[in-house]
Design a protein around this motif. Structure first.
Motif, short mmCIF file in Angstrom:
data_model
loop_
_atom_site.label_atom_id
_atom_site.label_comp_id
_atom_site.label_asym_id
_atom_site.label_seq_id
_atom_site.Cartn_x
_atom_site.Cartn_y
_atom_site.Cartn_z
N GLN A 102 -5.34 6.13 -0.86
CA GLN A 102 -4.65 4.83 -0.83
C GLN A 102 -4.44 4.50 -1.98
N ARG A 153 0.81 -1.10 -0.26
CA ARG A 153 -0.10 0.06 0.21
C ARG A 153 0.87 1.23 -0.08
N ARG A 154 0.47 2.24 -0.83
CA ARG A 154 0.88 3.44 -0.72
C ARG A 154 0.10 4.54 -0.48
N SER A 155 0.39 5.74 0.48
CA SER A 155 -0.25 6.68 0.51
C SER A 155 0.02 7.83 -0.20
N THR A 185 -0.67 12.07 -0.53
CA THR A 185 -1.06 12.98 0.24
C THR A 185 -1.01 14.46 -0.66
N THR A 195 -5.65 12.46 1.71
CA THR A 195 -4.97 11.29 1.46
C THR A 195 -5.69 10.19 0.91
#
Length: 259
Positions: free
Chosen positions: A183, A115-117, A119, A181
């Motif tokens: 995901q 998983r990458r966030s 923002t 943000t």
């Protein structure tokens, strides 16, 4: 015929005197010393001949294939793939209205399976996004905050890009109150999506009696338990991808645009 030193001594002792009874010249010990010197010289000559032959072989045949490959191979930095670039604009449709959103934020990644966030600060309720991948067959899941619920998701093969956008009905009430943000998960093309969805009992085929195929499994891929299980099975792997965030220009930006 070769003789050991002890054999030589026996032979020399046997014939140590000539017919007159006198000792031969040179003395036995001198002969032994001379023999030892000759053997040392012979060994040195043999080593020298082998060394010259090895050098000659290299000069004739040239470097081996491994050396040739090392010379021909480009430096590692030249083999690194350039991440795909999100388009500079995103066209969205709201009913009969269509408009183009400019790119306001980009993030690039070099691995998949985790998983990458992402923002950013939105400038309107029409914020859009688009994921692009080096491998068009890669799986993509994007989860975004929605009004009145925890999150919604978009999923599918990366292809020309997986994306979406908000409008005034879908954007959360506090969408414009600060940084937001989303995901993102990108999985390799051969990730066992159907297998994981079936094992978790999440697959609901579109046709009655149909088996759980890729289309049906992809539709339920954004479920948290599916994403967690698939990430555990796949693990982090190399893979280039990027995401672009698009939005309306702010009032200040519009003021600087030519009329």
């Amino acid at each position: 015929m070769r003789h050991t030193e002890s054999n030589l001594r026996t032979l020399l002792d046997t014939y140590a005197h000539d017919a007159t009874g006198r000792e031969p010249v040179p003395h036995l010990d001198a002969i032994v010393r001379r023999g030892r010197r000759m053997r040392r010289v012979r060994r040195s000559l043999n080593v020298g001949v082998l060394a010259v032959a090895a050098v000659a072989a290299v000069m004739v045949t040239g470097p081996d294939r491994a050396d040739q490959a090392a010379v021909a191979a480009p430096p590692s930095s030249a083999r690194i793939q350039t991440p795909p670039e999100p388009p500079k604009t995103l066209t969205v449709a709201l009913g009969a209205e269509k408009f183009t959103l400019p790119l306001i934020h980009t993030q690039r990644f070099g691995t998949t399976g985790v998983r990458r966030s992402v923002t950013f600060t939105p400038t309107s309720v029409s914020t859009g996004y688009k994921v692009v991948c080096a491998d068009p067959r890669a799986w993509v899941v994007v989860r975004v905050p929605l009004r009145g619920s925890e999150a919604g998701g978009t999923s599918g093969r990366c292809g020309a890009g997986v994306g979406g956008h908000h409008d005034r009905l879908s954007a959360p009430a506090k969408w414009l109150k600060g940084r937001q943000t989303i995901q993102v998960w990108v999985f390799p093309a051969d990730a066992p999506v159907v297998k994981v969805v079936e094992e978790l009992g999440r697959c609901r085929p579109f046709r009655k009696g149909a088996t759980c195929d890729e289309q049906a499994a992809g539709g339920v891929l954004p479920h948290p338990d599916v994403l967690e299980r698939l990430s555990a099975e796949v693990g982090e792997q190399p893979g280039e991808w990027a995401i672009g965030i698009y939005d309306r220009p702010t009032a200040a930006d519009r003021g600087h645009q030519p009329s």
